[in-house]
Scaffold this motif. Sequence first.
Motif, PDB file in Angstrom:
ATOM      1  N   MET A   1       5.744   8.435  79.359  1.00 36.74           N
ATOM      2  CA  MET A   1       6.169   8.314  77.770  1.00 36.74           C
ATOM      3  C   MET A   1       8.032   8.413  77.974  1.00 36.74           C
ATOM      4  O   MET A   1       8.501   9.108  78.647  1.00 36.74           O
ATOM      5  N   SER A   2       8.609   7.150  77.553  1.00 38.05           N
ATOM      6  CA  SER A   2       9.935   7.362  77.764  1.00 38.05           C
ATOM      7  C   SER A   2      10.635   6.992  76.285  1.00 38.05           C
ATOM      8  O   SER A   2      10.364   5.925  75.616  1.00 38.05           O
ATOM      9  N   ILE A   3      11.260   7.874  75.842  1.00 36.33           N
ATOM     10  CA  ILE A   3      11.969   7.852  74.769  1.00 36.33           C
ATOM     11  C   ILE A   3      13.353   7.986  74.639  1.00 36.33           C
ATOM     12  O   ILE A   3      13.718   9.148  75.197  1.00 36.33           O
ATOM     13  N   SER A   4      13.979   7.334  73.891  1.00 33.55           N
ATOM     14  CA  SER A   4      15.667   7.328  74.007  1.00 33.55           C
ATOM     15  C   SER A   4      16.179   8.716  73.393  1.00 33.55           C
ATOM     16  O   SER A   4      15.448   9.388  72.653  1.00 33.55           O
ATOM     17  N   SER A   5      17.180   8.845  74.079  1.00 35.80           N
ATOM     18  CA  SER A   5      17.872  10.353  73.626  1.00 35.80           C
ATOM     19  C   SER A   5      18.344  10.463  72.131  1.00 35.80           C
ATOM     20  O   SER A   5      18.121  11.132  71.438  1.00 35.80           O
ATOM     21  N   GLN A   6      18.629   8.727  71.494  1.00 34.28           N
ATOM     22  CA  GLN A   6      18.829   9.028  70.048  1.00 34.28           C
ATOM     23  C   GLN A   6      17.593   9.175  69.360  1.00 34.28           C
ATOM     24  O   GLN A   6      17.630  10.153  68.235  1.00 34.28           O
ATOM     25  N   THR A   7      16.546   8.817  69.897  1.00 33.31           N
ATOM     26  CA  THR A   7      15.369   9.100  69.074  1.00 33.31           C
ATOM     27  C   THR A   7      14.839  10.614  69.341  1.00 33.31           C
ATOM     28  O   THR A   7      14.524  11.215  68.182  1.00 33.31           O
ATOM     29  N   MET A   8      15.207  10.939  70.338  1.00 36.69           N
ATOM     30  CA  MET A   8      14.803  12.645  70.432  1.00 36.69           C
ATOM     31  C   MET A   8      15.472  13.343  69.793  1.00 36.69           C
ATOM     32  O   MET A   8      14.941  14.310  69.124  1.00 36.69           O
ATOM     33  N   ARG A   9      16.714  12.989  69.400  1.00 36.93           N
ATOM     34  CA  ARG A   9      17.593  13.607  68.562  1.00 36.93           C
ATOM     35  C   ARG A   9      17.216  13.707  66.925  1.00 36.93           C
ATOM     36  O   ARG A   9      17.355  14.729  66.251  1.00 36.93           O
ATOM     37  N   ARG A  10      16.524  12.650  66.582  1.00 38.36           N
ATOM     38  CA  ARG A  10      15.965  12.469  65.325  1.00 38.36           C
ATOM     39  C   ARG A  10      14.577  13.418  65.169  1.00 38.36           C
ATOM     40  O   ARG A  10      14.333  13.656  63.883  1.00 38.36           O
ATOM     41  N   LEU A  11      13.802  13.560  66.166  1.00 33.71           N
ATOM     42  CA  LEU A  11      12.408  14.142  66.005  1.00 33.71           C
ATOM     43  C   LEU A  11      12.576  15.603  65.322  1.00 33.71           C
ATOM     44  O   LEU A  11      11.626  15.853  64.314  1.00 33.71           O
ATOM     45  N   PRO A  12      13.574  16.348  65.644  1.00 34.26           N
ATOM     46  CA  PRO A  12      13.535  17.602  64.888  1.00 34.26           C
ATOM     47  C   PRO A  12      13.791  17.544  63.301  1.00 34.26           C
ATOM     48  O   PRO A  12      13.330  18.124  62.562  1.00 34.26           O
ATOM     49  N   VAL A  13      14.566  16.334  62.889  1.00 39.03           N
ATOM     50  CA  VAL A  13      14.729  16.379  61.546  1.00 39.03           C
ATOM     51  C   VAL A  13      13.391  15.829  60.886  1.00 39.03           C
ATOM     52  O   VAL A  13      13.050  16.238  59.808  1.00 39.03           O
ATOM     53  N   TYR A  14      12.790  14.891  61.415  1.00 37.94           N
ATOM     54  CA  TYR A  14      11.297  14.634  60.793  1.00 37.94           C
ATOM     55  C   TYR A  14      10.369  15.782  60.928  1.00 37.94           C
ATOM     56  O   TYR A  14       9.824  15.945  59.802  1.00 37.94           O
ATOM     57  N   LEU A  15      10.361  16.374  62.078  1.00 39.02           N
ATOM     58  CA  LEU A  15       9.432  17.793  62.209  1.00 39.02           C
ATOM     59  C   LEU A  15       9.659  18.515  60.925  1.00 39.02           C
ATOM     60  O   LEU A  15       8.971  19.036  60.147  1.00 39.02           O
ATOM     61  N   ASP A  16      11.146  19.110  60.701  1.00 40.45           N
ATOM     62  CA  ASP A  16      11.490  19.881  59.725  1.00 40.45           C
ATOM     63  C   ASP A  16      11.108  19.472  58.291  1.00 40.45           C
ATOM     64  O   ASP A  16      10.703  20.161  57.506  1.00 40.45           O
ATOM     65  N   TYR A  17      11.211  18.089  58.071  1.00 38.78           N
ATOM     66  CA  TYR A  17      10.835  17.570  56.770  1.00 38.78           C
ATOM     67  C   TYR A  17       9.364  17.840  56.839  1.00 38.78           C
ATOM     68  O   TYR A  17       9.010  18.121  55.354  1.00 38.78           O
ATOM     69  N   LEU A  18       8.731  17.282  57.419  1.00 43.99           N
ATOM     70  CA  LEU A  18       7.200  17.410  57.335  1.00 43.99           C
ATOM     71  C   LEU A  18       6.697  18.960  57.161  1.00 43.99           C
ATOM     72  O   LEU A  18       5.672  19.089  56.450  1.00 43.99           O
ATOM     73  N   LYS A  19       7.157  19.705  57.903  1.00 44.79           N
ATOM     74  CA  LYS A  19       6.866  21.044  57.762  1.00 44.79           C
ATOM     75  C   LYS A  19       7.182  21.816  56.377  1.00 44.79           C
ATOM     76  O   LYS A  19       6.369  22.741  56.079  1.00 44.79           O
ATOM     77  N   GLN A  20       8.105  21.209  55.689  1.00 41.49           N
ATOM     78  CA  GLN A  20       8.291  21.783  54.131  1.00 41.49           C
ATOM     79  C   GLN A  20       7.663  20.985  53.144  1.00 41.49           C
ATOM     80  O   GLN A  20       7.818  21.125  52.214  1.00 41.49           O
ATOM     81  N   LEU A  21       6.969  19.990  53.713  1.00 47.37           N
ATOM     82  CA  LEU A  21       5.956  19.293  52.547  1.00 47.37           C
ATOM     83  C   LEU A  21       5.203  20.186  51.803  1.00 47.37           C
ATOM     84  O   LEU A  21       4.646  21.031  52.690  1.00 47.37           O
ATOM     85  N   PRO A  22       4.598  19.882  50.596  1.00 51.67           N
ATOM     86  CA  PRO A  22       3.526  20.690  50.279  1.00 51.67           C
ATOM     87  C   PRO A  22       2.170  20.505  51.142  1.00 51.67           C
ATOM     88  O   PRO A  22       2.111  19.537  51.625  1.00 51.67           O
ATOM     89  N   ARG A  23       1.543  21.858  51.260  1.00 50.48           N
ATOM     90  CA  ARG A  23       0.391  21.870  52.050  1.00 50.48           C
ATOM     91  C   ARG A  23      -0.727  20.612  51.712  1.00 50.48           C
ATOM     92  O   ARG A  23      -1.555  20.447  52.791  1.00 50.48           O
ATOM     93  N   ASP A  24      -0.763  20.171  50.754  1.00 48.74           N
ATOM     94  CA  ASP A  24      -1.886  19.073  50.184  1.00 48.74           C
ATOM     95  C   ASP A  24      -1.589  17.709  50.360  1.00 48.74           C
ATOM     96  O   ASP A  24      -1.993  16.768  50.241  1.00 48.74           O
ATOM     97  N   THR A  25      -0.258  17.501  51.131  1.00 52.03           N
ATOM     98  CA  THR A  25       0.422  16.047  51.717  1.00 52.03           C
ATOM     99  C   THR A  25      -0.416  15.615  53.094  1.00 52.03           C
ATOM    100  O   THR A  25      -0.079  15.859  54.142  1.00 52.03           O
ATOM    101  N   ALA A  26      -1.662  15.230  52.657  1.00 49.46           N
ATOM    102  CA  ALA A  26      -2.692  14.831  53.739  1.00 49.46           C
ATOM    103  C   ALA A  26      -2.018  13.644  54.636  1.00 49.46           C
ATOM    104  O   ALA A  26      -2.260  13.593  55.837  1.00 49.46           O
ATOM    105  N   ARG A  27      -1.435  12.680  53.994  1.00 52.85           N
ATOM    106  CA  ARG A  27      -1.002  11.365  54.667  1.00 52.85           C
ATOM    107  C   ARG A  27       0.618  11.213  54.248  1.00 52.85           C
ATOM    108  O   ARG A  27       0.840  11.600  53.341  1.00 52.85           O
ATOM    109  N   ILE A  28       1.305  10.449  54.945  1.00 54.77           N
ATOM    110  CA  ILE A  28       2.585  10.173  54.724  1.00 54.77           C
ATOM    111  C   ILE A  28       3.012   9.001  55.653  1.00 54.77           C
ATOM    112  O   ILE A  28       2.604   8.868  56.672  1.00 54.77           O
ATOM    113  N   SER A  29       3.734   8.212  54.686  1.00 53.13           N
ATOM    114  CA  SER A  29       4.121   6.965  55.350  1.00 53.13           C
ATOM    115  C   SER A  29       5.393   6.910  56.304  1.00 53.13           C
ATOM    116  O   SER A  29       6.387   7.840  55.557  1.00 53.13           O
TER     117      SER A  29
END
Lengths: 203, 203
Positions: A1-29
Amino acid sequence: MSISSQTMRRLPVYLDYLKQLPRDTARISATAIASALELGDVQVRKDLASVSGAGKPRTGYDTAGLIQTLEDCLGCGEKRQAVIVGAGKLGRALLDYQGFETYGLSIEAAFDQSPDAVGVTDAGKRILPMAALEAFVQTHPIRIGILTVPADQAQQVCSRMCDCGIRAIWSFAPRRLHVPEGVLVQYENMAASLAVLSSHLAG
Amino acid sequence: MSISSQTMRRLPVYLDYLKQLPRDTARISATAIASALELGDVQVRKDLASVSGAGKPRTGYDTAGLIQTLEDCLGCGEKRQAVIVGAGKLGRALLDYQGFETYGLSIEAAFDQSPDAVGVTDAGKRILPMAALEAFVQTHPIRIGILTVPADQAQQVCSRMCDCGIRAIWSFAPRRLHVPEGVLVQYENMAASLAVLSSHLAG
């Protein structure tokens, strides 16, 4: 798996956002994530595709699954050991900060050239003399070195870190560092952020 | 003068390099700077041209003059006042750190919601109760707010900062913030750096 460092830097931002969603958010686009974070739709889509494959048409990703994938990718469940060199205010703050463990980073000890700095912090972490650096790194599975020394000592300490087997350096010193091939340096340049803020206020 | 934020972020790197050159380095070329810092020649040339005009053919820039231009551009001689909200370990470390004054930033006080945090630091800086934030900002020429609260409090504190007149926010909280038009947010995303380091070690 080769992921660019620019992408790697954004992953924590996505993760933080997903973790603060309401628990019943089963799917997200990807589109919904891009919109909430004010990022480009195409960029978010590509970033997520590179770690998790494409989302399903219309419904996107399984939220819990995507969180797990991002955590795996970021090494959140692992324990990567690091040392800090430079136990001034910033070094000690990082040493005692527990937020890094969320991302799989455990700071084992700090080192400082001043005998006055040697001791144990409020959080029970050790600050050891500089002379003990090499032995400590060689007898622990330390792969990450965090540099919080003044700029004029940064290269010398960086070289000592590389010589004893450290493979990734996180530098808070405002100085370009020279490292052997295979060693990564990640600069945390606070002065750069200040420059942007000042420029905004002057504009 | 309109300088891109990408260029602004590199100016402190050039300045730091120039300041540590031997004192008898009367002139320096963009090419020499690029080579020493391992940056692209064209990029350095364009960055310096945007702040200082083109260097002279062959001999480049007058070193002392270029240092002065960069310092002016970065607001090093000014005093921009800031407050910190969140007097945990990181907030207190930033509050007492004197390195920011080199870049014209003076942190006047910190604010915290915990009564236990209120007091005076080792360096003599005040930590005040959250309730005092608005009055303090409105009675001092504070334009910069530094956010070192947990992610789940970041938006609320950010909104209070904007409401009382802060125009630039330096955020250490891993959370995308919504601000009124005209307010700049600069994110210091340490988790992003950790992600890149981890990815290197896993590779």
